[in-house]
Structures are given as structure tokens and as C-alpha cells.
Design an enzyme around this catalytic site. Structure first.
Site, short mmCIF file in Angstrom:
data_model
loop_
_atom_site.label_atom_id
_atom_site.label_comp_id
_atom_site.label_asym_id
_atom_site.label_seq_id
_atom_site.Cartn_x
_atom_site.Cartn_y
_atom_site.Cartn_z
N MET A 1 2.97 49.16 -14.91
CA MET A 1 2.20 48.30 -14.01
C MET A 1 3.02 47.05 -13.76
SD MET A 1 -1.75 47.03 -14.35
CE MET A 1 -1.60 46.69 -16.09
N ARG B 1 -7.36 46.97 -19.64
CA ARG B 1 -8.05 45.92 -20.40
C ARG B 1 -8.90 46.52 -21.52
NH1 ARG B 1 -9.45 41.86 -15.26
NH2 ARG B 1 -7.39 40.86 -15.28
N TYR C 1 -1.73 39.32 -22.50
CA TYR C 1 -1.45 40.19 -21.35
C TYR C 1 -2.71 40.90 -20.85
CZ TYR C 1 -0.28 43.97 -24.84
OH TYR C 1 -0.25 44.89 -25.86
N GLU C 2 -2.55 41.48 -19.65
CA GLU C 2 -3.66 42.05 -18.88
C GLU C 2 -4.73 40.99 -18.58
OE1 GLU C 2 -3.10 44.69 -17.58
OE2 GLU C 2 -1.54 45.50 -18.87
N GLY C 3 -4.28 39.78 -18.39
CA GLY C 3 -5.19 38.66 -18.13
C GLY C 3 -5.53 37.97 -19.43
#
Length: 589
Positions: free
Chosen positions: A160, A288, A430-432
Site C-alpha cells: 500500500m 487497521r 502506521y495506518e493512521g
């Protein structure tokens, strides 16, 4: 450190708490209890015997760059081949492309095992599964036909590619460009950073999902498109992309975290033009959830390490008198403060496992059409930011407690606890970041529907209170949980009103509201677990020790951990003014 999958705990959650067999029947999958248990047992063997032994060396050796090639730590390639050959990679993949269609509710247990055994190893396959989802839901028939089967099998991996050096969370700043060609393909140019598995030697091909802008794209996030950009093109030629550097990191050193350069690389549009963010969110929501499982896996590994050490380490005498008079000192597990740390680890880890299974059930049910599927989709959307943020905070806390349990030995590399703490730290980023997850919970979930889905969740959790109150030993816990559920509903209303009055409140309340929500959620699930345990004891189960321990842990949770919710409530009610009153220039170093 060694790792043994907590099979008894997983079976309790799947079979006794949530009736996974019935769930599988609803999902039209032919998995009965014996088959599910067989999968878990084989998964435990693979995670414990094949993957876990690689973890220490992967941290010490890390990944190496040789020109434009990247090698993974010793043993990873062989283990990955075995992972693919045994069918683990295709577990959750769509049946039409060679997948097994195993529900997330079952697969999540195996994925947790992999996270505990070696987080660095699991990251490669975890992102591939998320990429499969995005291509399967949004890709053209031609893209699916060309790429999905080999991605599902694990023969090819996926990545991603979002973040750029100047643009992390704020994708409106994204600069990577995609120039249309006359043959339906595009030329993608730009640099992405922090790309997990961007280059590696596990597979011959890597399928990058890249966010980029078309020449005519509107500004901001409305002008972002998603492109599939393979390392190796369909004609066998290498694409014009490569790893420019490996990041030097605090943890997960066995994962290749790459700076990726796309130099007019050939790619194909996934989904509609300028709808890339919507397509990517399909992948990000799964990712997530998987990152939440990373926090859970780290927590389980840290708890196992701490428990083993506490049983063996001899230090001082019990405050109530010698427990092991034949020894020079008592094992530290007799000391109340050590018990506090171990029970905190245990109660948080097991509570998160319950919530993981509950969330996975929603993810399974959200596919398809109709109100039932839409309800599951709404519920999953509400829970994902809580799972991602709270589980990873728990992973860091439980790993830190593990270091504390070992004392000075926890601070050195020999025992493996400090690696768990370093590895877990990235999961909060990571991933927000977890702060972004909290904003998402408030802005896109609570404010978006006026608290309707939160109310529906609270209503569902409240349905179990009558059953709990019928057990005399659980009445006080049920009373406390009931009060917290009522308080949660009122707090949600207060938060909505505050945010509507002042948009700064959205950021001021978000982190504390998410934490409050998580602690109350876990309390309701622990109450359900206590009911299951009490019923099993009442029915004369021979496994009395397990169920009695479950009741004791539930009691610890509501007495010693649930009160944390009150602190978060008080903090968020403090408002935004105390955060924003100091001018930016007046912060003194």
C-alpha cells in the site's frame, strides 16, 4: 522467548462466547467445531515451531540492501514458502480466485498467532491480504484475472503506497502523478516512503497499490486515484520502479520498510478516476483491523514472557510469610504488585481478544446487500478506529509491563522483552496514528450519524445485563457495567453537543473519548465472559480452574481497570480551552 498459542482462550472466545460454528453456517462455510479446532491447532504449531524461532535473529540481522535488491533475514524465505505451500496465505481469499473463504472470525486467531510469533514476518502477508480486498472489490475484470489468483495464493505479495516525504496523514498534499497512455495504462511518477515490503526476496513479483493524481484531477483528496503498479509487468519485464533506500528503524527490523521510487512506471487504474481514496479505504480498514491484531499479538507474547519469568524468578519473601521456605526466596509472582502487572496484562489482552472476535464477525457480515449487511458495515466502521488505537496502546502498555516484570533483565536484549516494546511502538503510528483514529471516531462516526450507531451498540450490550444479574455473584459487576453504559450514552450526547458548538472540541475530546469507549466496551464483554464462565461452573464443567480464573480476571477488570474510564471522562470534559489558550509561540523549550 518461546511462544505457545493460547488455544484454550481462543476456543473459549470463539465457541462459548460467540458461537463461531453458527456464524460459519450463516456465512455458508462448511466449518464445524472440530474443523475449526483443527485449523487452530495446526496454526499454533506453525506459528510456534516455524515462525517464532525466527523472531530474535530477524531483529538482529534485519533486512539488507544490495544494489536495488533487498534480502530479508535468514530463514524468512524458507518460512514464507512453507506458509504459502500450507495454504495459510489463501485462508481469507475469495473462492473464485483460489482462496478458502475462511471467515475473519476464525482467521483472526491465526493472524494473532503470527503477530505474537514474529510481527516482522507477518507484515508481508498481512498487507497482501488487504491489497487482495481492494483489487477484488474495485479492480476491473482484466486486473482481477491477471493478478488476483497469484496474490491470493501468496505467490505474489502486495503493498500500500500512500505516504510521501512531505505528505503523511494529509493526502491532499500528495504529488505523485499518473499520466494516461493510449493503451489504457498509465505512467506513474513519484516517491513514496515507509512502504512495508516495498522490495524483498520472498516473492518474484510485488503488486503495489499506489495513490496518484491524474493531470486533470481536482485539487485535494477529491483528485486522488488508485493504481495497480506491478514490480514485474505481464510481459515479464521489470517495471521502472525500485527501492531507493531502506529505513533505519526502532523495531520490526525484519520487515523491509522502503523508500519507493516510481519513474514512469506502468500501472492500471483501480476503480474510477478520482475515487482512489474510497478504494483505498477498503484496504485501509482491513489493514487497521490487522494492526489492531498486531497490538494484541504483542500483548499476548509479552504476557507469556512476563508470566513465565514471574513464576521462576526468586526475589524476597511474600508479605504474608514465606511461600517457598525451601528456597532462598519466593518467586516474584507472590507479590501483590507483580500480580497487579500480570493481571493488567492478562485482563487487557483477553478483553481485546474478545473485541477482536466481535469486530471480525462484523467484517464477515458486512459483505452483500440488505439491511443486515449494512448494519454490520456500520458497526464495523464504528469499531475499527477503537480496535486499531486501543489494541496498539494496550500492546505498548503490556510490553512495557513485561519489561518492568523482568526488571533490569527486561531492559537488555537477552530476554526479548525490549524487542517487543520496540516492535509494538510502530503499531501506534502506521495506518493512521492513534490520534487520527480518535478523530475518525468522532468526525466520521459519532458526528456523522448523531450518535445513532453508538446508541445501537450500547443497546445491544445492555441486553445481556438481565442474564448477568440473575447470577448472584455477578450482580455488582452487572450494576457497574449498567451504570457505565448509561454514562457512555450520555457522554456521547455531550461530546456531540460540544463539538457542534466549537470545532476545536473535536480534537480536544477525541483521544479520551476513544479510550473511554474501549474500556467500557471491554467491561461489557468481560461481563458476558463472566456469565459464560459462571454457567459452565453451574453445569459442573470439569474445567473448573479455567472458568474460576476467568471469573477472577473479570472481577479484576471491573475493579481495577474499568475505573480508568472515569479519568478519561473527566479529562475530556475539561474542554478545548485549556489546550488552545497558550499561543504557539509561547511554548518554551
Amino acid at each position: 522467548m518461546t511462544y505457545q498459542a493460547p488455544l484454550r482462550e481462543m476456543r473459549f472466545v470463539l465457541h462459548e462466547l460467540f458461537n463461531v460454528t453458527e456464524h460459519c453456517q450463516q456465512m455458508r462455510t462448511e466449518l464445524d467445531r472440530d474443523t475449526i479446532d483443527g485449523i487452530l491447532e495446526e496454526a499454533a504449531r506453525f506459528a510456534g515451531e516455524v515462525i517464532a524461532p525466527l523472531n530474535r535473529n530477524s531483529d538482529e540481522q534485519g533486512c539488507q540492501m544490495h544494489g536495488r535488491e533487498v534480502s530479508t533475514p535468514r530463514g524468512f524465505r524458507q518460512a514464507y514458502r512453507q506458509y504459502v505451500a500450507n495454504g495459510w496465505a489463501s485462508m481469507t481469499g475469495p473462492l473464485a480466485f483460489g482462496g478458502q473463504g475462511v471467515p475473519q472470525m476464525v482467521a483472526a486467531c491465526f493472524h494473532e498467532m503470527l503477530m505474537s510469533a514474529s510481527l516482522a514476518f507477518r507484515i508481508y502477508s498481512g498487507l497482501t491480504e488487504s491489497a487482495v480486498l481492494a483489487v477484488h472489490r474495485h479492480g476491473s475484470p482484466a486486473l482481477k484475472q491477471t493478478y488476483l489468483a497469484k496474490m491470493v495464493s501468496g505467490e505474489w505479495t502486495g503493498t500500500m503506497c500512500l505516504t510521501e516525504p512531505h505528505a503523511g496523514t494529509d493526502l491532499a498534499l500528495l504529488r505523485t502523478r499518473a499520466q494516461p497512455e493510449g493503451d489504457g495504462s498509465y505512467r506513474v511518477t513519484g516517491t513514496k516512503i515507509f512502504i512495508s515490503g516495498g522490495e524483498q526476496d520472498l516473492t518474484d513479483n510485488i503488486i503495489h497499490l499506489v495513490l496518484a493524481r491524474l493531470p486533470s484531477a481536482p485539487p485535494g483528496v477529491r483528485g486522488i486515484s488508485l493504481f495497480l503498479v506491478p514490480k514485474i509487468l505481464p510481459d515479464g519485464q521489470r517495471n521502472s520502479l525500485g527501492c531507493g533506500a531502506l529505513e533505519h528503524k526502532m523495531g520490526i527490523k525484519g520487515t523491509s520498510t522502503c523508500v519507493m521510487n516510481f519513474d514512469g512506471a506502468q500501472g492500471w487504474l483501480v476503480g474510477e478516476a478520482n475515487q482512489g481514496l474510497a478504494c483505498m479505504f477498503t484496504m485501509m480498514n482491513d489493514a487497521r483491523f490487522q494492526v489492531g491484531l498486531q497490538g494484541l499479538g504483542i500483548a499476548e507474547a509479552a504476557f507469556q514472557g512476563g508470566l513465565s519469568y514471574a513464576r521462576e524468578r526468586l526475589q524476597s519473601r511474600s508479605l504474608a510469610g514465606a511461600v517457598a521456605p525451601d528456597q532462598a526466596a519466593d518467586p516474584i509472582i507472590v507479590h501483590p504488585d507483580v500480580r497487579r502487572m500480570l493481571l493488567t496484562q492478562k485482563a487487557l489482552t483477553e478483553g481485546c481478544r474478545m473485541l477482536a472476535a466481535y469486530t471480525a464477525r462484523q467484517l464477515d457480515q458486512e459483505g452483500g446487500m440488505g439491511e443486515e449487511h449494512n448494519a454490520a458495515k456500520r458497526r464495523a466502521a464504528l469499531l475499527i478506529p477503537i480496535v486499531k488505537a486501543f489494541f496498539t496502546d494496550v500492546g505498548q502498555e503490556v510490553a512495557s509491563l513485561g519489561v518492568q516484570l523482568y526488571g533490569g533483565h527486561g531492559y537488555i536484549r537477552e530476554w526479548g522483552m525490549e524487542q517487543l516494546m520496540r516492535d509494538s511502538r510502530i503499531t501506534q503510528l502506521y495506518e493512521g496514528t492513534n490520534g487520527i483514529q480518535a478523530l475518525d471516531l468522532i468526525r466520521r462516526k459519532l458526528l456523522a450519524d448523531g450518535g445513532a450507531e453508538l446508541d445501537a451498540l450500547i443497546d445491544e450490550l445492555a441486553t445481556g445485563l438481565d442474564t448477568a444479574q440473575s447470577h448472584e455473584t455477578l450482580q455488582e459487576m452487572a450494576r457497574v457495567v449498567s451504570l457505565r453504559l448509561t454514562e457512555w450514552r450520555a457522554l456521547g450526547t455531550s461530546v456531540i453537543e460540544a463539538c457542534q458548538r466549537d470545532p476545536q472540541e473535536i480534537g480536544a475530546v477525541s483521544v479520551d473519548f476513544l479510550a473511554y469507549s474501549a474500556y467500557v466496551l471491554l467491561a461489557a464483554l468481560w461481563l458476558q465472559a463472566a456469565v459464560c464462565a459462571q454457567q459452565a461452573l453451574s453445569q459442573g464443567s470439569p474445567d473448573r480452574e479455567f472458568y474460576q480464573t476467568k471469573l477472577h480476571t473479570a472481577d479484576f477488570y471491573w475493579r481495577r481497570l474499568l475505573p480508568r474510564a472515569g479519568a478519561h471522562r473527566e479529562a475530556l470534559l475539561g474542554g478545548a480551552n485549556c489546550l488552545m489558550a497558550i499561543a504557539a509561540g509561547d511554548f518554551n523549550a
